[in-house]
Design a protein around this motif. Structure first.
Motif, mmCIF file in Angstrom:
data_model
loop_
_atom_site.group_PDB
_atom_site.id
_atom_site.type_symbol
_atom_site.label_atom_id
_atom_site.label_comp_id
_atom_site.label_asym_id
_atom_site.label_seq_id
_atom_site.Cartn_x
_atom_site.Cartn_y
_atom_site.Cartn_z
ATOM 1 N N ARG A 169 -0.297 9.081 5.748
ATOM 2 C CA ARG A 169 -0.259 7.677 5.354
ATOM 3 C C ARG A 169 -0.372 6.713 6.534
ATOM 4 O O ARG A 169 -0.859 5.596 6.385
ATOM 5 N N VAL A 170 0.133 7.131 7.689
ATOM 6 C CA VAL A 170 0.104 6.258 8.872
ATOM 7 C C VAL A 170 -0.380 7.060 10.068
ATOM 8 O O VAL A 170 0.034 8.204 10.269
ATOM 9 N N ILE A 171 -1.286 6.472 10.837
ATOM 10 C CA ILE A 171 -1.735 7.057 12.098
ATOM 11 C C ILE A 171 -1.470 6.039 13.201
ATOM 12 O O ILE A 171 -1.992 4.929 13.180
ATOM 13 N N LYS A 179 -4.077 3.305 11.017
ATOM 14 C CA LYS A 179 -4.113 3.491 9.570
ATOM 15 C C LYS A 179 -2.714 3.274 9.030
ATOM 16 O O LYS A 179 -1.726 3.764 9.595
ATOM 17 N N ASN A 180 -2.618 2.528 7.956
ATOM 18 C CA ASN A 180 -1.329 2.336 7.286
ATOM 19 C C ASN A 180 -1.593 2.118 5.806
ATOM 20 O O ASN A 180 -2.073 1.061 5.401
ATOM 21 N N THR A 181 -1.324 3.135 5.002
ATOM 22 C CA THR A 181 -1.579 3.053 3.562
ATOM 23 C C THR A 181 -0.292 3.204 2.765
ATOM 24 O O THR A 181 -0.321 3.560 1.595
ATOM 25 N N LEU A 182 0.846 2.933 3.396
ATOM 26 C CA LEU A 182 2.130 3.107 2.713
ATOM 27 C C LEU A 182 2.275 2.178 1.516
ATOM 28 O O LEU A 182 3.016 2.485 0.581
ATOM 29 N N SER A 183 1.567 1.052 1.552
ATOM 30 C CA SER A 183 1.694 0.099 0.448
ATOM 31 C C SER A 183 0.808 0.459 -0.737
ATOM 32 O O SER A 183 0.880 -0.172 -1.786
ATOM 33 N N PRO A 185 -0.492 3.212 -3.632
ATOM 34 C CA PRO A 185 -0.093 4.447 -4.317
ATOM 35 C C PRO A 185 -0.940 5.628 -3.865
ATOM 36 O O PRO A 185 -2.154 5.515 -3.702
ATOM 37 N N LEU A 186 -0.287 6.764 -3.650
ATOM 38 C CA LEU A 186 -0.991 7.952 -3.190
ATOM 39 C C LEU A 186 -2.059 8.385 -4.180
ATOM 40 O O LEU A 186 -3.147 8.829 -3.808
ATOM 41 N N GLU A 187 -1.784 8.228 -5.464
ATOM 42 C CA GLU A 187 -2.747 8.625 -6.498
ATOM 43 C C GLU A 187 -4.046 7.842 -6.359
ATOM 44 O O GLU A 187 -5.132 8.357 -6.581
ATOM 45 N N GLN A 188 -3.916 6.570 -5.964
ATOM 46 C CA GLN A 188 -5.112 5.741 -5.798
ATOM 47 C C GLN A 188 -5.936 6.236 -4.614
ATOM 48 O O GLN A 188 -7.167 6.266 -4.675
ATOM 49 N N SER A 195 -10.584 3.123 -1.135
ATOM 50 C CA SER A 195 -9.790 3.941 -0.220
ATOM 51 C C SER A 195 -9.720 3.354 1.182
ATOM 52 O O SER A 195 -10.744 3.135 1.826
ATOM 53 N N PRO A 196 -8.506 3.082 1.665
ATOM 54 C CA PRO A 196 -8.369 2.622 3.050
ATOM 55 C C PRO A 196 -8.826 3.677 4.033
ATOM 56 O O PRO A 196 -9.146 3.374 5.174
#
Length: 245
Positions: A169-171, A179-183, A185-188, A195-196
């Motif tokens: 989720r974060v690099i 990279k930060n995709t914590l906000s 949903p993982l399913e998305q 997709s981020p």
């Protein structure tokens, strides 16, 4: 041989075994290496025969092992399939914890010995003041499930995937977030909707010429950081490279 492994350990050397070709029968699904009519096929059989005791010797002697993958002339989907399978095989043979150490702290130790080839002046492989802040936040616990950092039991038959591993989720590299995709949903992410990963995953030529072995810190930090505030996302460390694509 065991004698060679013991000498390696005595001298403080490192070994970087390409386990997928040695251990996994997935190699026989390769159109060349697995083709009984190809000139490569006898060489594969000979290699497997000569290396059949490698894993047991490594388990017994316990020299320093680093993770890497033999992906010469491979890129894109093929390279990702190879890396993912190599992660899974290493964890399957030596356990997730040993695999994570090979990817991080031991790899960092080796990178620090590379002299002028080492582009990182600060310490790798630990969490301490002055060390490189290369951190991943993973949705899941790689000590229990290596697939959360991309491990895959399949190799050539693995479904193609795009750059980026949704559960990473974060690099953070050198203290900077890439990279930060914590906000989201993982399913998305897994569905690839806006997709981020497509925006944030960097191509190999944007990173220094290093491998997964130049990771930032020891995965034993998971034990200290997992559920730090009652959450379900542990902190883990892995130098961002094409291995996170």
């Amino acid at each position: 041989s065991e004698d060679t492994a013991r000498l390696l350990k005595e001298k403080g050397g490192f070994i970087s075994p390409f386990l997928a070709s040695i251990v996994s029968d997935e190699i026989f699904k390769h159109p060349v290496f697995g083709n009984k009519n190809s000139f490569e096929y006898p060489r594969v059989l000979e290699m497997k025969k000569n290396a059949k005791d490698l894993v047991e010797i490594m388990k017994s002697v316990k020299p320093k092992m680093v993770f890497s993958s033999d992906i010469v002339n491979s890129n894109g989907v093929a390279a990702r399939q190879h890396r993912d399978h190599e992660k899974w095989v290493f964890a399957d043979q030596f356990g997730n914890f040993e695999a994570l150490k090979a990817m991080t702290s031991v790899g960092g130790e080796l990178a620090m010995l590379s002299g002028r080839s080492n582009p990182y002046p600060n310490k790798l492989g630990v969490i301490e003041p002055g060390a490189y802040a290369d951190i991943l936040i993973v949705d899941g616990n790689p000590l229990e499930d290596i697939t959360v950092i991309g491990g895959n039991k399949e190799w050539f038959t693995a479904p193609p995937r795009e750059k980026g591993i949704p559960t990473i989720r974060v690099i953070m590299k050198d203290g900077k977030l890439y990279k930060n995709t914590l906000s989201q949903p993982l399913e998305q992410q897994k569905a690839g909707i806006d997709s981020p990963i497509k925006r944030a995953a960097l191509s190999a030529d944007q990173w220094p010429p290093t491998t997964i072995a130049t990771a930032a810190f020891h995965f034993c930090a998971i034990h200290q950081a997992y559920h730090p505030a009652g959450g379900n996302v542990p902190f883990v460390g892995l130098r961002p490279s094409t291995a996170t694509e």
